[in-house]
Design a protein around this motif. Structure first.
Motif, PDB file in Angstrom:
ATOM      1  N   SER A  94      14.216  14.214  -3.343  1.00 48.43           N
ATOM      2  CA  SER A  94      14.883  14.397  -2.059  1.00 48.43           C
ATOM      3  C   SER A  94      14.447  15.676  -1.353  1.00 48.43           C
ATOM      4  O   SER A  94      14.487  15.755  -0.120  1.00 48.43           O
ATOM      5  CB  SER A  94      16.400  14.425  -2.266  1.00 48.43           C
ATOM      6  OG  SER A  94      16.825  13.253  -2.922  1.00 48.43           O
ATOM      7  N   TYR A 111      11.354  17.816   5.522  1.00 49.61           N
ATOM      8  CA  TYR A 111      10.866  17.263   6.785  1.00 49.61           C
ATOM      9  C   TYR A 111      12.008  17.044   7.780  1.00 49.61           C
ATOM     10  O   TYR A 111      11.849  17.314   8.977  1.00 49.61           O
ATOM     11  CB  TYR A 111      10.119  15.941   6.548  1.00 49.61           C
ATOM     12  CG  TYR A 111       9.553  15.403   7.834  1.00 49.61           C
ATOM     13  CD1 TYR A 111       8.390  15.936   8.375  1.00 49.61           C
ATOM     14  CD2 TYR A 111      10.217  14.413   8.548  1.00 49.61           C
ATOM     15  CE1 TYR A 111       7.886  15.478   9.584  1.00 49.61           C
ATOM     16  CE2 TYR A 111       9.727  13.954   9.759  1.00 49.61           C
ATOM     17  CZ  TYR A 111       8.554  14.486  10.265  1.00 49.61           C
ATOM     18  OH  TYR A 111       8.078  14.047  11.471  1.00 49.61           O
ATOM     19  N   HIS A 112      13.152  16.571   7.302  1.00 47.50           N
ATOM     20  CA  HIS A 112      14.297  16.371   8.206  1.00 47.50           C
ATOM     21  C   HIS A 112      14.659  17.687   8.892  1.00 47.50           C
ATOM     22  O   HIS A 112      14.950  17.733  10.087  1.00 47.50           O
ATOM     23  CB  HIS A 112      15.537  15.871   7.445  1.00 47.50           C
ATOM     24  CG  HIS A 112      15.304  14.606   6.685  1.00 47.50           C
ATOM     25  ND1 HIS A 112      16.197  14.136   5.762  1.00 47.50           N
ATOM     26  CD2 HIS A 112      14.286  13.710   6.708  1.00 47.50           C
ATOM     27  CE1 HIS A 112      15.739  12.997   5.244  1.00 47.50           C
ATOM     28  NE2 HIS A 112      14.576  12.727   5.796  1.00 47.50           N
ATOM     29  N   GLU A 116      11.787  15.067   1.240  1.00 44.07           N
ATOM     30  CA  GLU A 116      12.284  14.357   2.427  1.00 44.07           C
ATOM     31  C   GLU A 116      13.105  15.306   3.298  1.00 44.07           C
ATOM     32  O   GLU A 116      12.945  15.352   4.518  1.00 44.07           O
ATOM     33  CB  GLU A 116      13.145  13.170   1.989  1.00 44.07           C
ATOM     34  CG  GLU A 116      12.363  12.116   1.236  1.00 44.07           C
ATOM     35  CD  GLU A 116      13.249  11.031   0.620  1.00 44.07           C
ATOM     36  OE1 GLU A 116      12.696  10.018   0.193  1.00 44.07           O
ATOM     37  OE2 GLU A 116      14.482  11.215   0.545  1.00 44.07           O
ATOM     38  N   ASP A 125      15.733   7.559   4.800  1.00 38.16           N
ATOM     39  CA  ASP A 125      15.641   8.544   3.701  1.00 38.16           C
ATOM     40  C   ASP A 125      17.036   8.854   3.160  1.00 38.16           C
ATOM     41  O   ASP A 125      17.252   8.921   1.949  1.00 38.16           O
ATOM     42  CB  ASP A 125      15.009   9.851   4.195  1.00 38.16           C
ATOM     43  CG  ASP A 125      13.505   9.736   4.406  1.00 38.16           C
ATOM     44  OD1 ASP A 125      12.910   8.748   3.948  1.00 38.16           O
ATOM     45  OD2 ASP A 125      12.923  10.657   5.019  1.00 38.16           O
ATOM     46  N   ASN A 184      13.708   6.745  10.511  1.00 39.90           N
ATOM     47  CA  ASN A 184      13.082   7.158   9.238  1.00 39.90           C
ATOM     48  C   ASN A 184      14.009   8.086   8.468  1.00 39.90           C
ATOM     49  O   ASN A 184      14.172   7.962   7.246  1.00 39.90           O
ATOM     50  CB  ASN A 184      11.772   7.915   9.502  1.00 39.90           C
ATOM     51  CG  ASN A 184      10.615   6.980   9.795  1.00 39.90           C
ATOM     52  OD1 ASN A 184      10.726   5.780   9.646  1.00 39.90           O
ATOM     53  ND2 ASN A 184       9.500   7.549  10.209  1.00 39.90           N
TER      54      ASN A 184
END
Lengths: 95, 250
Positions: free
Chosen positions: B128, B134-135, B131, B45, B41
């Motif tokens: 971005s 969360y990374h 995303e 992204d 995932n």
């Protein structure tokens, strides 16, 4: 790293328009925080949900499949428990 | 030499593309099924961010190069990624540590770029940022668990930190590109992000019982097109199809 050491968690997802969380599967994870992240990555990749619950599988108390006859069969012939025998006043629509 | 705004966007675009490619190498090889999906995932992204940024770089350049041409038809020397992103994966600890160090950087960069005078760059930054947050969150949890884990996981994280830390200096080195893009509010000088990045990273390292390695004079130069021998080996499988069958569609 051995997966055997990681407990199993049951995953419940509430969909965009849903009111309740529905069981959708399970994940292995070492703790609650990662269980939520794993559930997010495995079960909400395609916009399936807006809220997640996870619960340790061994914290769920399940009924015994062998007890099905005494637990559930007796309800089969008690049709009077369904509200279909009541005549509703006309004013009460959409029941 | 490219126009500074193109250079600036390519640094981000190529960083995203290569991190996405490196993480994609692990698809099907994760330590457990769930983490395999999580890693993939993140890779997707990154590739999504790379596509938007490469397309923007192509538009800014105005030479008719689209995202595919930029991704698949440039040689090593034309890549502008910080060297950190082209290094081989190594073990799982090193994989999560790299993503953690770099996404912690992007986590302070994207919010700053949301006020860019370029509407496209601001929009990419806004998308971005979510995303990347969360990374960072996901990989920070792993850094803590492995750093503050068993003797072996701690040792491996320490080795990973020693190996990767020197490459973080490049993120904050300053050159004419930073000067040019900050003048008109297009971009933010990466050097100004070092303090918030350090605070963000050190909090996690402390919880992971990992000591921050000392800073050294070593400075990698991927941003200026000077790369390690690893980049060619990464590009070869990535570009093979477009090179062998130019314009192939399926």
């Amino acid at each position: 790293m051995s997966t055997q050491e990681w407990p199993l968690w049951e995953v419940f997802v509430r969909s965009r328009n849903g009111l309740d969380h529905k069981h959708c599967g399970s994940v292995h994870a070492p703790d609650p925080k990662l269980a939520l992240q794993m559930a997010r990555d495995v079960y909400t990749r395609r916009q399936e949900g807006v809220s997640l619950w996870v619960v340790r599988s061994d914290h769920i108390v399940a009924s015994d499949p062998d007890a099905k006859p005494e637990l559930f069969d007796p309800a089969a012939d008690k049709i009077y428990r369904h509200p279909t025998f009541y005549r509703l006043p006309d004013e009460v629509d959409h029941m | 030499m490219l126009e500074p705004r193109v250079e600036y966007v390519l640094r981000l675009a190529d960083g995203a593309l290569l991190l996405g490619q490196r993480l994609s190498e692990l698809c099907g090889h994760g330590p457990v099924l769930e983490e395999d999906i999580a890693t993939t995932n993140i890779a997707l992204d990154c590739i999504g961010q790379a596509r938007l940024l490469l397309a923007l770089a192509g538009r800014l350049e105005g030479q008719g190069r689209d995202e595919d041409r930029l991704a698949f038809l440039r040689n090593e020397g034309e890549y502008r990624n910080p060297t950190l992103l082209e290094l081989p994966n190594g073990d799982f600890g090193r994989v999560v540590l790299r993503t953690f160090l770099y996404s912690s950087f992007l986590d302070v960069l994207w919010p700053a770029l949301q006020t860019s005078t370029d509407a496209d760059l601001a929009a990419i930054a806004a998308k971005s940022a979510k995303e990347t947050r969360y990374h960072r969150e996901h990989t920070a949890d792993w850094v803590i668990r492995l750093g503050d884990g068993t003797d072996e996981s701690h040792r491996r994280m320490r080795d990973a930190l020693d190996a990767l830390w020197p490459y973080t200096a490049e993120l904050f080195s300053k050159d004419y590109v930073d000067d040019a893009v900050t003048r008109d509010g297009f971009g933010v000088a990466w050097a100004t992000l070092r303090d918030p990045w350090l605070r963000s990273v050190e909090a996690v390292l402390a919880e992971a019982t990992l000591a921050r390695p000392p800073d050294t004079p070593f400075l990698s130069r991927g941003k200026t097109g000077v790369h390690t021998e690893h980049l060619g080996h990464l590009l070869a499988p990535m570009q093979h199809l477009q090179r062998s069958h130019p314009g192939a569609k399926w």
